[in-house]
Write a protein that holds these residues in place. Structure first.
Motif, short mmCIF file in Angstrom:
data_model
loop_
_atom_site.label_atom_id
_atom_site.label_comp_id
_atom_site.label_asym_id
_atom_site.label_seq_id
_atom_site.Cartn_x
_atom_site.Cartn_y
_atom_site.Cartn_z
N ALA A 22 0.86 -1.19 0.00
CA ALA A 22 0.00 0.00 0.00
C ALA A 22 0.89 1.23 0.00
CB ALA A 22 -0.92 0.01 1.22
N HIS A 23 0.51 2.21 -0.82
CA HIS A 23 1.25 3.46 -0.89
C HIS A 23 0.27 4.62 -0.84
CE1 HIS A 23 3.59 6.82 -2.59
NE2 HIS A 23 4.62 6.19 -2.06
N TYR A 24 0.56 5.59 0.00
CA TYR A 24 -0.29 6.78 0.13
C TYR A 24 0.54 8.03 -0.17
CZ TYR A 24 -3.44 3.74 2.80
OH TYR A 24 -4.27 2.72 3.19
N LEU A 25 -0.08 8.97 -0.86
CA LEU A 25 0.47 10.31 -1.02
C LEU A 25 -0.58 11.26 -0.45
CD1 LEU A 25 2.41 11.83 -3.98
CD2 LEU A 25 0.65 13.16 -2.80
N LEU A 26 -0.20 11.97 0.60
CA LEU A 26 -1.13 12.83 1.32
C LEU A 26 -0.68 14.28 1.17
CD1 LEU A 26 -1.23 10.71 4.62
CD2 LEU A 26 -2.68 10.46 2.60
N GLU A 27 -1.60 15.13 0.75
CA GLU A 27 -1.30 16.54 0.52
C GLU A 27 -1.75 17.38 1.72
OE1 GLU A 27 -2.46 18.16 -3.25
OE2 GLU A 27 -2.40 16.20 -4.23
N TYR A 28 -0.81 18.15 2.26
CA TYR A 28 -1.07 19.09 3.35
C TYR A 28 -0.71 20.50 2.89
CZ TYR A 28 -1.39 15.18 6.70
OH TYR A 28 -1.76 14.05 7.38
N ASP A 29 -1.19 21.50 3.60
CA ASP A 29 -0.81 22.87 3.28
C ASP A 29 0.69 23.06 3.40
OD1 ASP A 29 -3.45 23.60 2.86
OD2 ASP A 29 -3.73 24.39 4.90
N GLN A 30 1.30 22.39 4.39
CA GLN A 30 2.72 22.59 4.66
C GLN A 30 3.62 21.80 3.71
OE1 GLN A 30 3.66 22.50 8.80
NE2 GLN A 30 5.86 22.31 8.52
N GLY A 31 3.13 20.70 3.17
CA GLY A 31 3.98 19.89 2.31
C GLY A 31 3.32 18.56 1.95
N ILE A 32 4.16 17.62 1.53
CA ILE A 32 3.71 16.31 1.06
C ILE A 32 4.15 15.23 2.04
CG2 ILE A 32 4.00 14.58 -0.76
CD1 ILE A 32 2.23 16.86 -1.61
N VAL A 33 3.27 14.26 2.25
CA VAL A 33 3.58 13.11 3.10
C VAL A 33 3.34 11.84 2.30
CG1 VAL A 33 2.93 11.82 5.17
CG2 VAL A 33 2.97 14.32 5.23
N THR A 34 4.28 10.92 2.31
CA THR A 34 4.08 9.61 1.70
C THR A 34 4.16 8.54 2.77
OG1 THR A 34 6.41 9.11 1.19
CG2 THR A 34 5.18 10.43 -0.43
N VAL A 35 3.41 7.47 2.55
CA VAL A 35 3.41 6.31 3.44
C VAL A 35 3.54 5.06 2.57
CG1 VAL A 35 2.14 5.00 5.18
CG2 VAL A 35 1.94 7.50 5.11
N ALA A 36 4.55 4.24 2.82
CA ALA A 36 4.77 3.00 2.07
C ALA A 36 4.74 1.82 3.04
CB ALA A 36 6.10 3.05 1.33
N LEU A 37 3.88 0.84 2.74
CA LEU A 37 3.68 -0.31 3.63
C LEU A 37 3.79 -1.60 2.83
CD1 LEU A 37 0.40 1.04 5.29
CD2 LEU A 37 2.73 1.34 6.17
N ASN A 38 4.38 -2.63 3.42
CA ASN A 38 4.37 -3.94 2.76
C ASN A 38 4.49 -5.08 3.76
OD1 ASN A 38 7.20 -5.18 2.85
ND2 ASN A 38 7.67 -3.13 2.10
N TYR A 39 4.06 -6.27 3.29
CA TYR A 39 4.09 -7.52 4.06
C TYR A 39 5.30 -8.40 3.70
CZ TYR A 39 -0.81 -7.89 5.88
OH TYR A 39 -2.00 -7.77 6.55
N TYR A 40 6.13 -7.99 2.76
CA TYR A 40 7.08 -8.94 2.17
C TYR A 40 8.55 -8.58 2.37
CZ TYR A 40 6.26 -5.39 -1.45
OH TYR A 40 6.07 -4.20 -2.11
N ARG A 41 8.84 -7.57 3.19
CA ARG A 41 10.24 -7.20 3.43
C ARG A 41 10.86 -8.16 4.44
NH1 ARG A 41 14.18 -3.64 5.45
NH2 ARG A 41 14.85 -2.09 3.91
N LYS A 42 11.92 -8.88 4.01
CA LYS A 42 12.51 -9.91 4.87
C LYS A 42 13.19 -9.33 6.11
CE LYS A 42 11.49 -13.70 2.61
NZ LYS A 42 12.49 -14.60 2.03
N THR A 43 13.77 -8.14 5.98
CA THR A 43 14.37 -7.48 7.15
C THR A 43 13.46 -6.32 7.54
OG1 THR A 43 15.74 -6.13 5.66
CG2 THR A 43 16.73 -8.11 6.58
N PRO A 44 12.93 -6.34 8.76
CA PRO A 44 11.95 -5.33 9.17
C PRO A 44 12.50 -3.91 9.11
CG PRO A 44 11.98 -7.16 10.71
CD PRO A 44 13.17 -7.35 9.82
N LYS A 45 11.63 -2.99 8.75
CA LYS A 45 11.98 -1.57 8.70
C LYS A 45 10.77 -0.76 9.13
CE LYS A 45 13.18 2.14 5.45
NZ LYS A 45 13.43 2.48 4.02
#
Length: 309
Positions: free
Chosen positions: A208-231
């Motif tokens: 899942a990927h989100y791009l969120l627009e705010y007055d101050q700037g841009i926020v992105t959120v990247a999520l996944n179930y398949y990364r072998k080393t947690p982050k």
């Protein structure tokens, strides 16, 4: 006064809540509403099998069953007029969440959605300082390998693998959207993309990927179930610096200064303990919590891509 708590759902997260509760109130009396007479007995837990058996002097209840059952469980408990600690997310569909939020009784009880990263030392640091940081871009990322979440179980049999049961990386890892809402509020516009990219063989989205627009700037959120080393990180970009927040290492690093500007290591279960202590204090003082049902509903609208009004 003896604390008496009812759990609806007695899976792994419920057991972690119980450990946290016992560390605060060793004499707390625990009840569990079981789904079947065949359910395994758990030492120290008073099992009950029908709503009519629920004690009428409970201190609060914990909703910790699979997400698709939350609506039924929450509505069932509203008649008891007691505080509710609800495992995230509030529900697995906006229709269910809307129904819960619009029920007149929900505004009359103390409720807290269990998004315990709000109690993470680094998130608390950002809560104190982010309003003074002139950020223009924030990138939140969380990835880990779903089969490693519960190694003793077949991940394909768990709710996470099934969208109809409330599975999916967007719902499972709603923590990122939640702490962003806590820190900077809701966005003006929401763009999202969700897919199955890996070979996990599940029917819920593993990306899942989100791009969120705010007055101050841009926020992105990247999520996944398949990364072998947690982050689990947050990158905060300003005109003069880049801050790297590592939630797994409990640290904040300034690239401009070339050094750690904050660090506080705690045990994993301490987050649940801090959250529960806060919830008990809210109950004691008869005050609303920082993350009641109505706020969790707003976060879920972002998660499931309906713009908050």
């Amino acid at each position: 006064m003896l604390i008496r708590v009812l759990f609806i759902g007695l899976g792994s997260i419920a057991k972690r809540h119980i450990i946290a509760l016992k560390s605060i109130e060793a004499e707390a009396e625990i009840f569990a509403l079981r789904s079947s007479l065949e359910s395994n007995h758990v030492e120290g837990i008073n099992s009950i099998y029908d709503i009519s058996e629920i004690p009428n002097d409970l201190s609060f209840a914990v909703i910790s069953n699979p997400t698709f059952l939350h609506k039924e469980s929450i509505l069932k408990m509203l008649s008891f007029n007691i505080p509710l600690l609800i495992e995230k997310p509030l529900a697995n569909t906006l229709n269910d969440a809307h129904f819960i939020n619009d029920n007149n009784k929900t505004s009359n009880i103390i409720s807290l959605i269990s998004c315990n990263l709000r109690f993470h030392p680094c998130i608390q640091y950002l809560k104190q300082h982010l309003s003074n940081i002139d950020w223009i871009e924030i990138n939140a990322s969380c990835g880990s390998y779903l089969p490693d979440w519960r190694p003793s179980y077949d991940y394909k049999e768990n709710y996470s693998a099934h969208r109809e049961q409330g599975g999916g990386v967007d719902l499972d890892l709603i923590h990122e959207l939640d702490y962003l809402f806590y820190l900077i509020g809701g966005p003006n516009k929401i763009h999202s993309h969700k897919k199955n990219l890996s070979s996990l063989g599940i029917n819920s989205p593993d990306y899942a990927h989100y791009l969120l627009e705010y007055d101050q700037g841009i926020v992105t959120v990247a999520l996944n179930y398949y990364r072998k080393t947690p982050k689990r990180t947050i990158e905060i970009i300003t005109n003069n610096d880049v801050l790297i927040v590592d939630l797994l290492k409990y640290s904040i690093f300034s690239e401009t200064e070339g050094k750690m500007i904050y660090s506080e290591k705690i045990e994993r279960n301490e987050l649940l303990k801090r959250q529960l202590s806060y919830f008990l204090e809210c109950i004691k003082n008869n005050q609303n919590t920082m993350n009641p049902i109505r706020e969790a509903y707003e976060v879920l609208k972002i998660c499931l891509n309906e713009e908050s009004k």
